[in-house]
Design an enzyme around this catalytic site. Structure first.
Site, PDB file in Angstrom:
ATOM      1  N   ARG A  98     -26.042  56.317  37.288  1.00 45.83           N
ATOM      2  CA  ARG A  98     -25.415  56.585  38.580  1.00 45.83           C
ATOM      3  C   ARG A  98     -24.535  57.817  38.421  1.00 45.83           C
ATOM      4  O   ARG A  98     -23.511  57.761  37.740  1.00 45.83           O
ATOM      5  CB  ARG A  98     -24.597  55.387  39.074  1.00 45.83           C
ATOM      6  CG  ARG A  98     -25.434  54.151  39.357  1.00 45.83           C
ATOM      7  CD  ARG A  98     -24.707  53.173  40.263  1.00 45.83           C
ATOM      8  NE  ARG A  98     -24.607  53.684  41.618  1.00 45.83           N
ATOM      9  CZ  ARG A  98     -23.844  53.122  42.569  1.00 45.83           C
ATOM     10  NH1 ARG A  98     -23.118  52.049  42.280  1.00 45.83           N
ATOM     11  NH2 ARG A  98     -23.799  53.632  43.776  1.00 45.83           N
ATOM     12  N   ASP A 253     -14.584  56.458  43.000  1.00 46.49           N
ATOM     13  CA  ASP A 253     -15.593  56.572  41.956  1.00 46.49           C
ATOM     14  C   ASP A 253     -15.439  57.852  41.153  1.00 46.49           C
ATOM     15  O   ASP A 253     -15.921  57.939  40.029  1.00 46.49           O
ATOM     16  CB  ASP A 253     -16.990  56.503  42.566  1.00 46.49           C
ATOM     17  CG  ASP A 253     -17.358  55.086  42.981  1.00 46.49           C
ATOM     18  OD1 ASP A 253     -18.077  54.429  42.216  1.00 46.49           O
ATOM     19  OD2 ASP A 253     -16.908  54.642  44.045  1.00 46.49           O
ATOM     20  N   LYS A 264     -16.903  55.089  48.289  1.00 45.84           N
ATOM     21  CA  LYS A 264     -18.009  54.564  49.090  1.00 45.84           C
ATOM     22  C   LYS A 264     -18.060  55.237  50.455  1.00 45.84           C
ATOM     23  O   LYS A 264     -17.032  55.439  51.101  1.00 45.84           O
ATOM     24  CB  LYS A 264     -17.843  53.054  49.248  1.00 45.84           C
ATOM     25  CG  LYS A 264     -18.956  52.368  50.027  1.00 45.84           C
ATOM     26  CD  LYS A 264     -20.320  52.596  49.376  1.00 45.84           C
ATOM     27  CE  LYS A 264     -20.362  52.129  47.937  1.00 45.84           C
ATOM     28  NZ  LYS A 264     -21.642  52.467  47.276  1.00 45.84           N
TER      29      LYS A 264
END
Length: 396
Positions: A98, A253, A264
């Site tokens: 990711r 993140d 998000k």
């Protein structure tokens, strides 16, 4: 096919525990994950015996959340070392799983560095594997400690910004035990307020398209006895307009060197709403989420996910014998995408735009709360000072 299998948890589990653990089985070590794709319908563990299984779990969101991804990445390197796989190859696979979540790469590199250092000292395979496992466990402990410190710093900040208590907090996505070695990031602050009797309401954004707020944050809030209300993402504006939000708390993140925050998708619109309505917009994240090598928000690589997650109705994967609240069978997951695929909600062939994250510029962020303290106002200089005093983040 990645070597993983599932088992249903027996009995009631303590709130939020079991998100990730290392286990030694007769046939060898494994990494055990609470399969977040199945929540809240079912609590089931996913047992990964090799790195490809863990990479698949990361990509399909069985395990997710920035701090926990760093821990999972470190344990993944330990798993490769313990089972005699190529550690460098395993590290590369894990780090690329990711791209936006900086903690994943941090955990992987830290564990791989421990392996290389052990080998450089003349350690044999088992000794080097033990060194990597020790490093992964240390990272796990550090994240739990960071979570506790963030909660304390965040609660003090809330009380300074909102004197009198009785906070009404809006949050987006999931930032509790399911993303952390401890009690979480933003959620941990709300939980601390709840325990002190100073949380009036936790507003939980549904968090489309995969409903991490509805499925995971509401699950954690309920298990902690918090006063919470779920809302669709597009209802947030009406809450602000009605004066029902005192503060927004989100996780991150990746935080760039200038203070830009990737979180998000849907976080940036909340920041705009908060600024217009004069509501504090607070980011809570460990210093491992700060990436000094990323200069600004435009330099953050934003993960683009399958359009299937938008064009099909999310449905947690459950055994075929399980039925939903209506008594109708709950759709099983497909192998592709996030494992949350269900009935279509758009015509076949519809193209979908599905970024996993958006980026909030620093001028819209009231404060960044870390285990090392609070950065406010959010500037490049403030981020540099934070990095300088952190034991975990260094400026290159």
């Amino acid at each position: 096919m990645a070597d993983q299998y599932e088992q249903t948890l027996d009995g009631e589990q303590p709130p939020g525990t079991g998100a990730l653990r290392w286990d030694e089985l007769p046939e060898g070590p494994v990494l055990v994950l609470l399969d977040q794709r199945r929540l809240p319908v079912e609590e089931a563990e996913l047992v990964c015996t090799d790195v490809p299984a863990l990479v698949d779990a990361i990509r399909t969101l069985a395990v997710r959340g920035a701090p926990l991804l760093g821990i999972a990445g470190a344990y993944g390197v330990a798993l490769a070392a313990a089972r005699g796989y190529d550690v460098a190859e395993a590290a590369a696979l894990l780090e690329g799983a990711r791209p936006t979540a900086v903690n994943l790469g941090y955990g992987v590199r830290r564990a791989a560095g421990a392996y290389e250092a052990a080998v450089g000292r003349g350690a044999d395979g088992p000794q080097a594997a033990a060194a990597v496992l020790a490093e992964a466990r240390q990272l796990h402990r550090e994240d739990a400690e960071a979570s506790d410190r963030m909660a304390r710093h965040g609660l003090v900040l809330l009380d300074e910004l909102l004197p009198g208590g009785s906070h009404r907090i809006l949050t987006h996505c999931n930032t509790g035990r399911l993303v952390s070695g401890g009690e979480g990031t933003a959620f941990a602050v709300a939980l601390a307020a709840h325990r002190e009797g100073r949380l009036r309401k936790l507003w939980v954004d549904e968090t489309r398209p995969l409903l991490q707020g509805a499925r995971l944050t509401a699950y954690e809030a309920a298990r902690n006895g918090m006063a919470y209300t779920l809302l669709t993402d597009n209802a947030a504006g009406s809450l602000f307009a009605a004066g029902e939000v005192d503060a927004v708390l989100i996780g991150a993140d990746r935080i760039a060197a200038d203070g830009s925050v990737a979180n998000k998708v849907g976080s940036y619109p909340l920041a705009v709403l908060a600024r217009y309505h004069h509501v504090p917009f607070i980011v809570v994240a460990p210093t491992t989420t700060v990436d000094p090598s990323t200069p600004d928000g435009a330099s953050i690589e934003v993960e683009q996910r399958s359009g299937q997650e938008v064009t099909e109705l999310p449905a947690p994967p459950v055994p075929a014998t399980v039925t939903g609240v209506t008594g109708l069978p709950v759709p099983r997951a497909t192998e592709a995408g996030s494992g949350l695929s269900g009935p279509p909600v758009a015509p076949v062939g519809t193209q979908a735009y599905n970024p996993a994250f958006d980026v909030t510029p620093p001028e819209l962020v009231t404060a960044i709360v870390t285990e090392e303290g609070v950065v406010s106002p959010v500037t490049g200089a403030g981020i540099a000072e934070l990095c300088a005093r952190s034991r975990q983040v260094t400026i290159s």
